[in-house]
Design a protein around this motif. Structure first.
Motif, PDB file in Angstrom:
ATOM      1  N   ARG A   9       0.954  -1.132  -0.077  1.00 54.85           N
ATOM      2  CA  ARG A   9      -0.127  -0.097  -0.226  1.00 54.85           C
ATOM      3  C   ARG A   9       0.902   1.115  -0.033  1.00 54.85           C
ATOM      4  O   ARG A   9       0.591   2.258  -0.591  1.00 54.85           O
ATOM      5  N   HIS A  10       2.000   1.117   0.481  1.00 57.44           N
ATOM      6  CA  HIS A  10       2.813   2.221   0.825  1.00 57.44           C
ATOM      7  C   HIS A  10       4.316   1.853   0.468  1.00 57.44           C
ATOM      8  O   HIS A  10       4.588   0.779   0.882  1.00 57.44           O
ATOM      9  N   VAL A  89       1.028   7.943  -7.011  1.00 54.09           N
ATOM     10  CA  VAL A  89       0.196   6.659  -6.402  1.00 54.09           C
ATOM     11  C   VAL A  89      -0.189   5.818  -7.655  1.00 54.09           C
ATOM     12  O   VAL A  89      -0.304   6.498  -8.768  1.00 54.09           O
ATOM     13  N   THR A 108      -0.871   1.924  -4.860  1.00 51.32           N
ATOM     14  CA  THR A 108       0.169   2.057  -3.967  1.00 51.32           C
ATOM     15  C   THR A 108       1.056   3.221  -3.898  1.00 51.32           C
ATOM     16  O   THR A 108       1.265   3.790  -5.158  1.00 51.32           O
ATOM     17  N   ARG A 109       1.002   3.916  -2.825  1.00 47.06           N
ATOM     18  CA  ARG A 109       1.601   5.267  -2.753  1.00 47.06           C
ATOM     19  C   ARG A 109       2.955   5.143  -2.844  1.00 47.06           C
ATOM     20  O   ARG A 109       3.752   4.502  -1.678  1.00 47.06           O
ATOM     21  N   THR A 111       6.989   6.679  -2.761  1.00 50.00           N
ATOM     22  CA  THR A 111       7.828   7.954  -2.338  1.00 50.00           C
ATOM     23  C   THR A 111       9.111   7.788  -2.489  1.00 50.00           C
ATOM     24  O   THR A 111       9.845   6.878  -2.079  1.00 50.00           O
TER      25      THR A 111
END
Lengths: 113, 111
Positions: A9-10, A89, A108-109, A111
């Motif tokens: 998810r992240h 995202v 899915t974020r 970074t």
């Protein structure tokens, strides 16, 4: 019906690292899409598979991005090497046939620092 | 490239009021779809209107399509705080292959 499942998810990673995003489409759906969403550019289509075959990858930004669909129940989007501008995202979506609407995962974020 | 463009970019209303969002597109389409996105979630399909249809209803939603003006509108009647979300239009081109999304309208419904 669990819906379209995306993992993780992240994801937080450093520039230069490889990132792999995963997607499980809804069973019986024959088309799968990868989209990227940012504030500046909105939702951009990256690649579209039909019956596990890539049909349109014109939205893939550059060679750092690659996507595979080895079977009807799994797809991956890989970024190697990752860059800060890849932060966004990423959504996977599937549909049962060409005339049906899309079913999206929760994204899915990513970074990249 | 963006096919659909929503207007306004943001809309703030009170509960019970109606909300109208517009979408314009550039090329011929087979159908136009509206999706909703809650914060931190994926898009959810709301309604699909085919190019030979002019109006469609689903519960509190009403969609119109004007192919001569290449535009569509989404009306949410008697809005609720739970309608707070971003709303996107998406167009399907000839061949029904891919969907192209606009940048969305952010709707805020205050209690």
């Amino acid at each position: 019906d669990a819906g379209v499942i995306q993992s993780p998810r992240h994801e937080v990673t450093e520039m230069g690292q490889e990132v792999t995003l995963r997607c499980k489409p809804i069973s019986g759906h024959n088309s799968l899409f990868w989209y990227r969403q940012t504030m500046m550019r909105g939702l951009e289509l990256l690649i579209y598979f039909n019956n596990n075959v890539p049909i349109d990858d014109s939205g893939m930004p550059e060679d750092r991005f690659s996507a595979k669909m080895p079977n009807a129940s799994f797809s991956t989007l890989k970024i190697q090497p990752s860059e800060p501008r890849d932060s966004a995202v990423y959504f996977c979506a599937s549909r049962p046939d060409r005339r049906s609407p899309l079913h999206f995962g929760n994204g899915t974020r990513l970074t990249v620092t | 490239s963006q096919q659909g463009e929503e207007d306004p970019q943001a809309l703030s209303i009170q509960e019970g009021e109606n909300a109208t969002m517009n979408c314009s597109y550039k090329t011929s389409i087979n159908n136009l779809q509206w999706y909703r996105q809650n914060s931190g979630r994926g898009l959810v399909h709301l309604i699909l209107i085919r190019s030979n249809e002019r109006e469609k209803h689903s519960g509190r939603l009403r969609v119109t399509l004007d192919t001569s003006k290449k535009s569509s509108s989404l009306l949410i009647t008697a809005s609720r705080a739970a309608d707070t979300a971003s709303y996107f239009c998406a167009t399907s081109n000839s061949g029904y292959s891919t969907l192209t999304f606009g940048k969305g309208t952010m709707l805020l419904v205050s209690p």
